[in-house]
Scaffold this motif. Sequence first.
Motif, mmCIF file in Angstrom:
data_model
loop_
_atom_site.group_PDB
_atom_site.id
_atom_site.type_symbol
_atom_site.label_atom_id
_atom_site.label_comp_id
_atom_site.label_asym_id
_atom_site.label_seq_id
_atom_site.Cartn_x
_atom_site.Cartn_y
_atom_site.Cartn_z
ATOM 1 N N PRO A 232 19.721 188.009 21.169
ATOM 2 C CA PRO A 232 19.571 186.588 21.489
ATOM 3 C C PRO A 232 19.503 185.707 20.248
ATOM 4 O O PRO A 232 19.927 184.555 20.262
ATOM 5 N N HIS A 233 18.955 186.262 19.163
ATOM 6 C CA HIS A 233 18.766 185.476 17.941
ATOM 7 C C HIS A 233 20.094 185.231 17.231
ATOM 8 O O HIS A 233 20.309 184.164 16.651
ATOM 9 N N LEU A 234 20.993 186.208 17.312
ATOM 10 C CA LEU A 234 22.351 185.974 16.810
ATOM 11 C C LEU A 234 23.104 185.052 17.758
ATOM 12 O O LEU A 234 23.885 184.197 17.328
ATOM 13 N N ARG A 235 22.880 185.218 19.051
ATOM 14 C CA ARG A 235 23.555 184.389 20.052
ATOM 15 C C ARG A 235 23.238 182.905 19.874
ATOM 16 O O ARG A 235 24.103 182.055 19.960
ATOM 17 N N PHE A 236 21.969 182.599 19.631
ATOM 18 C CA PHE A 236 21.561 181.199 19.510
ATOM 19 C C PHE A 236 21.386 180.753 18.060
ATOM 20 O O PHE A 236 21.021 179.607 17.802
ATOM 21 N N GLY A 237 21.648 181.676 17.138
ATOM 22 C CA GLY A 237 21.642 181.292 15.730
ATOM 23 C C GLY A 237 20.272 181.004 15.159
ATOM 24 O O GLY A 237 20.144 180.246 14.197
ATOM 25 N N THR A 238 19.227 181.627 15.709
ATOM 26 C CA THR A 238 17.904 181.438 15.124
ATOM 27 C C THR A 238 17.737 182.280 13.860
ATOM 28 O O THR A 238 16.738 182.160 13.147
ATOM 29 N N VAL A 239 18.731 183.114 13.595
ATOM 30 C CA VAL A 239 18.760 183.898 12.355
ATOM 31 C C VAL A 239 20.190 183.879 11.829
ATOM 32 O O VAL A 239 21.146 183.794 12.604
ATOM 33 N N SER A 240 20.335 183.935 10.528
ATOM 34 C CA SER A 240 21.660 183.903 9.899
ATOM 35 C C SER A 240 22.293 185.294 9.894
ATOM 36 O O SER A 240 21.659 186.269 9.485
ATOM 37 N N ILE A 241 23.535 185.376 10.335
ATOM 38 C CA ILE A 241 24.252 186.657 10.315
ATOM 39 C C ILE A 241 24.399 187.172 8.885
ATOM 40 O O ILE A 241 24.346 188.371 8.625
ATOM 41 N N ARG A 242 24.534 186.252 7.922
ATOM 42 C CA ARG A 242 24.695 186.685 6.530
ATOM 43 C C ARG A 242 23.431 187.394 6.035
ATOM 44 O O ARG A 242 23.499 188.405 5.339
ATOM 45 N N LYS A 243 22.269 186.881 6.456
ATOM 46 C CA LYS A 243 21.018 187.520 6.029
ATOM 47 C C LYS A 243 20.841 188.884 6.692
ATOM 48 O O LYS A 243 20.326 189.825 6.086
ATOM 49 N N MET A 244 21.290 189.004 7.937
ATOM 50 C CA MET A 244 21.183 190.293 8.626
ATOM 51 C C MET A 244 22.150 191.314 8.029
ATOM 52 O O MET A 244 21.810 192.493 7.878
ATOM 53 N N MET A 245 23.349 190.875 7.696
ATOM 54 C CA MET A 245 24.302 191.776 7.035
ATOM 55 C C MET A 245 23.742 192.244 5.694
ATOM 56 O O MET A 245 23.823 193.425 5.349
ATOM 57 N N ALA A 246 23.169 191.308 4.946
ATOM 58 C CA ALA A 246 22.609 191.655 3.638
ATOM 59 C C ALA A 246 21.501 192.693 3.780
ATOM 60 O O ALA A 246 21.405 193.633 2.986
ATOM 61 N N LYS A 247 20.678 192.548 4.827
ATOM 62 C CA LYS A 247 19.601 193.522 5.068
ATOM 63 C C LYS A 247 20.163 194.902 5.389
ATOM 64 O O LYS A 247 19.707 195.918 4.874
ATOM 65 N N ALA A 248 21.158 194.913 6.289
ATOM 66 C CA ALA A 248 21.761 196.191 6.686
ATOM 67 C C ALA A 248 22.367 196.901 5.481
ATOM 68 O O ALA A 248 22.220 198.123 5.321
ATOM 69 N N ILE A 249 23.016 196.134 4.614
ATOM 70 C CA ILE A 249 23.684 196.729 3.458
ATOM 71 C C ILE A 249 22.665 197.205 2.434
ATOM 72 O O ILE A 249 22.810 198.270 1.840
ATOM 73 N N SER A 250 21.594 196.419 2.248
ATOM 74 C CA SER A 250 20.586 196.807 1.252
ATOM 75 C C SER A 250 19.904 198.121 1.640
ATOM 76 O O SER A 250 19.474 198.883 0.783
ATOM 77 N N GLU A 251 19.845 198.395 2.958
ATOM 78 C CA GLU A 251 19.243 199.650 3.422
ATOM 79 C C GLU A 251 20.266 200.790 3.494
ATOM 80 O O GLU A 251 19.933 201.904 3.878
ATOM 81 N N LYS A 252 21.510 200.447 3.173
ATOM 82 C CA LYS A 252 22.596 201.454 3.130
ATOM 83 C C LYS A 252 22.703 202.256 4.433
ATOM 84 O O LYS A 252 22.869 203.471 4.421
ATOM 85 N N ASN A 253 22.585 201.538 5.566
ATOM 86 C CA ASN A 253 22.710 202.231 6.848
ATOM 87 C C ASN A 253 23.998 201.791 7.539
ATOM 88 O O ASN A 253 24.105 200.674 8.045
ATOM 89 N N GLU A 254 24.975 202.683 7.535
ATOM 90 C CA GLU A 254 26.298 202.350 8.069
ATOM 91 C C GLU A 254 26.259 202.080 9.576
ATOM 92 O O GLU A 254 26.973 201.215 10.069
ATOM 93 N N THR A 255 25.429 202.813 10.317
ATOM 94 C CA THR A 255 25.420 202.671 11.779
ATOM 95 C C THR A 255 24.963 201.278 12.187
ATOM 96 O O THR A 255 25.586 200.623 13.026
ATOM 97 N N PHE A 256 23.859 200.814 11.598
ATOM 98 C CA PHE A 256 23.349 199.481 11.931
ATOM 99 C C PHE A 256 24.366 198.413 11.522
ATOM 100 O O PHE A 256 24.629 197.461 12.268
ATOM 101 N N TRP A 257 24.941 198.579 10.355
ATOM 102 C CA TRP A 257 25.955 197.654 9.844
ATOM 103 C C TRP A 257 27.134 197.582 10.817
ATOM 104 O O TRP A 257 27.631 196.514 11.165
ATOM 105 N N GLN A 258 27.575 198.748 11.286
ATOM 106 C CA GLN A 258 28.742 198.794 12.171
ATOM 107 C C GLN A 258 28.478 198.171 13.542
ATOM 108 O O GLN A 258 29.395 197.651 14.174
ATOM 109 N N GLU A 259 27.234 198.201 13.987
ATOM 110 C CA GLU A 259 26.912 197.515 15.240
ATOM 111 C C GLU A 259 27.116 196.001 15.089
ATOM 112 O O GLU A 259 27.582 195.328 16.011
ATOM 113 N N LEU A 260 26.776 195.472 13.937
ATOM 114 C CA LEU A 260 26.999 194.044 13.672
ATOM 115 C C LEU A 260 28.496 193.734 13.596
ATOM 116 O O LEU A 260 28.941 192.661 14.003
ATOM 117 N N ILE A 261 29.264 194.694 13.090
ATOM 118 C CA ILE A 261 30.722 194.489 12.998
ATOM 119 C C ILE A 261 31.364 194.520 14.391
ATOM 120 O O ILE A 261 32.318 193.791 14.657
#
Length: 434
Positions: A232-261
């Motif tokens: 819902p937070h991505l749907r309504f933009g209460t959080v930035s997709i760029r910040k979530m991508m940055a978090k996923a990448i910093s944790e080096k978790n491909e599965t979580f990253w790919q769900e965003l893709i």
Amino acid sequence: MKQKINIFWFRRDLRFDDNKGLNDALQGNYPVLPIFIFDSNILSKLPKNDARVGFIHDTISNMNTFLQTGFGKSIAMFHDEPKNVYKRLINQFDIQTVYTNHDYEPYALKRDQEIDGLLKDYKISFKSFKDQVVFEKNDIVKADGTPYVVYTPYMKKWKEQFRKKDLDSAASSQYLQNFISLRNLPFLSLNDLGFTKSNQSIAPYTVTPDLIQQYEETRNFPSKDATSKLGPHLRFGTVSIRKMMAKAISEKNETFWQELIWREFFMQILWHFPHTETKSFKSKYDRIEWRNNEADFKAWCEGKTGYPLVDAGMRQLNSTGFMHNRVRMLVGSFLCKHLLIDWRWGEAYFAEKLHDYEMASNVGNWQWVAGSGVDAAPYFRIFNPTTQIQKFDKQLDYIKTWVPEFQELTYPLPIVDHKFARERCLETYKKALN
């Protein structure tokens, strides 16, 4: 003499931080009037206690309080068709430019075209920005310029392009003093909108390092509280997709990253193939002779099919506005393949009930389970709703939570025999597709 202003139109970007269109608006030459329009075309189709409307209203109220307290500024809120709101604002102000962020759904594209046309009549600029995705439209296409319709090559190209790119966050929250200083801007209560507070609430998202690191091993088990609740937070933009991508990448978790893709994959599919909102991507699947039995559909909606994992999912949805993704696949497959009910019926029900409803992902996933969409499961892949329990809820924790009576005599017998339903489905699909 009317005051010269710019407007920023909040829509699917309900935040001050890292907001692309807002960032440009606040660095323009005129004070900015921030507005939000509760579109009567959309609200008129929703239940009057819709939790999403309450969530949006609460979010904007909190944003407004923050502005008033920190800067002495306010957001103007309207409830009408957008073109009517703009006609009133044009009469009131000397508007130079309207800023907003892109929305890719068919209704939104039509609406924006109409607003752009209206503004042009008054020589007002309409500027829209890419904000809710990292890549959009034709950003990720094949070498020949055609869109990807299979996820894996799209995902690989997405990552390849991403590695060449700066995430390029926007410093929008630093310029909030450039909002207009006006008193008596309209601000409506939930009651003014004709809505009441829902007994459901939209949970805050959880994107901790632990959740991301354990995501692959825990995400398939619905009894674990191991999903991010980001939808819902991505749907309504209460959080930035760029910040979530940055978090996923910093944790080096491909599965979580790919769900965003996946989210961006389905968005570009809907943009390239807008007919998929109501028609199968693979047109021959529209030849399927669905049974569309209304009593069966009602039993599915209410979680009374006699299949505990299916029923648990539907009851979780009805009670909370959320359903675990693994269970979404099962209940979708069950509706289309066991009951031979048109995927569009299920898509519409989810659209009404899911807090994280987003047309691109919902249509994409429903067509995936029906076999009719891009990169879809083959039609002969039919989930067994009983063996799925062994795989994903072996201790029955999820089922016991939502279907406590599943071992009682009061619990309904299965609505259809699995073996019979499987054979009927294969026969029906073959007949349509051959």
